[in-house]
Scaffold this active site. Sequence first.
Site, mmCIF file in Angstrom:
data_model
loop_
_atom_site.group_PDB
_atom_site.id
_atom_site.type_symbol
_atom_site.label_atom_id
_atom_site.label_comp_id
_atom_site.label_asym_id
_atom_site.label_seq_id
_atom_site.Cartn_x
_atom_site.Cartn_y
_atom_site.Cartn_z
ATOM 1 N N CYS A 24 0.808 -1.219 0.000
ATOM 2 C CA CYS A 24 0.000 0.000 0.000
ATOM 3 C C CYS A 24 0.842 1.270 0.000
ATOM 4 O O CYS A 24 0.458 2.265 -0.605
ATOM 5 C CB CYS A 24 -1.013 0.003 1.142
ATOM 6 S SG CYS A 24 -0.321 -0.351 2.757
ATOM 7 N N HIS A 83 -0.023 7.713 16.793
ATOM 8 C CA HIS A 83 0.131 9.135 17.086
ATOM 9 C C HIS A 83 1.202 9.709 16.167
ATOM 10 O O HIS A 83 2.254 9.104 15.961
ATOM 11 C CB HIS A 83 0.524 9.321 18.553
ATOM 12 C CG HIS A 83 0.683 10.755 18.961
ATOM 13 N ND1 HIS A 83 -0.345 11.667 18.900
ATOM 14 C CD2 HIS A 83 1.763 11.428 19.437
ATOM 15 C CE1 HIS A 83 0.091 12.845 19.317
ATOM 16 N NE2 HIS A 83 1.368 12.725 19.653
#
Length: 146
Positions: A24, A83
């Site tokens: 991807c 994060h």
Amino acid sequence: MSQAPEARPSPPSVYHERQRLELCAVHALNNVLQEQLFSQEAADEICKRPLSQLALPQVLGLILNLPSPVSLGLLSLPLRRRHWVALRQVDGIYYNLDSKLRAPEALGDEDGVRTFLAAALAQGLCEVLLVVTKEVEEAGCWLNTS
């Protein structure tokens, strides 16, 4: 009297790679660049280059995507979130500009930021994006090859 249908412009030719295996990142890069510039081998080679080969003075900043534990007060939950953290050099000092920190954290010189990056990468499941100018990207000078 019937009107002729309005001629509609043909849609632009949009380059789009479909998912194959677990590539991807390669597909995303090529889709953004609108042509097949990256292969699995090229992406793997970029990922394997040691931190010592990064030409940090040529890099505007780094963006890390790190695992982030989830907690409720003092209780740590078995969940993992991601994060995003920014690193940037200002006046010769590299800073961790994590938005969860109360203030920027000084990492020091190039050795300090390399140590921070090595520790982040050692956690596993960490991704690092380099932010460079177009000129640096085109010249490929974000990486020391010698």
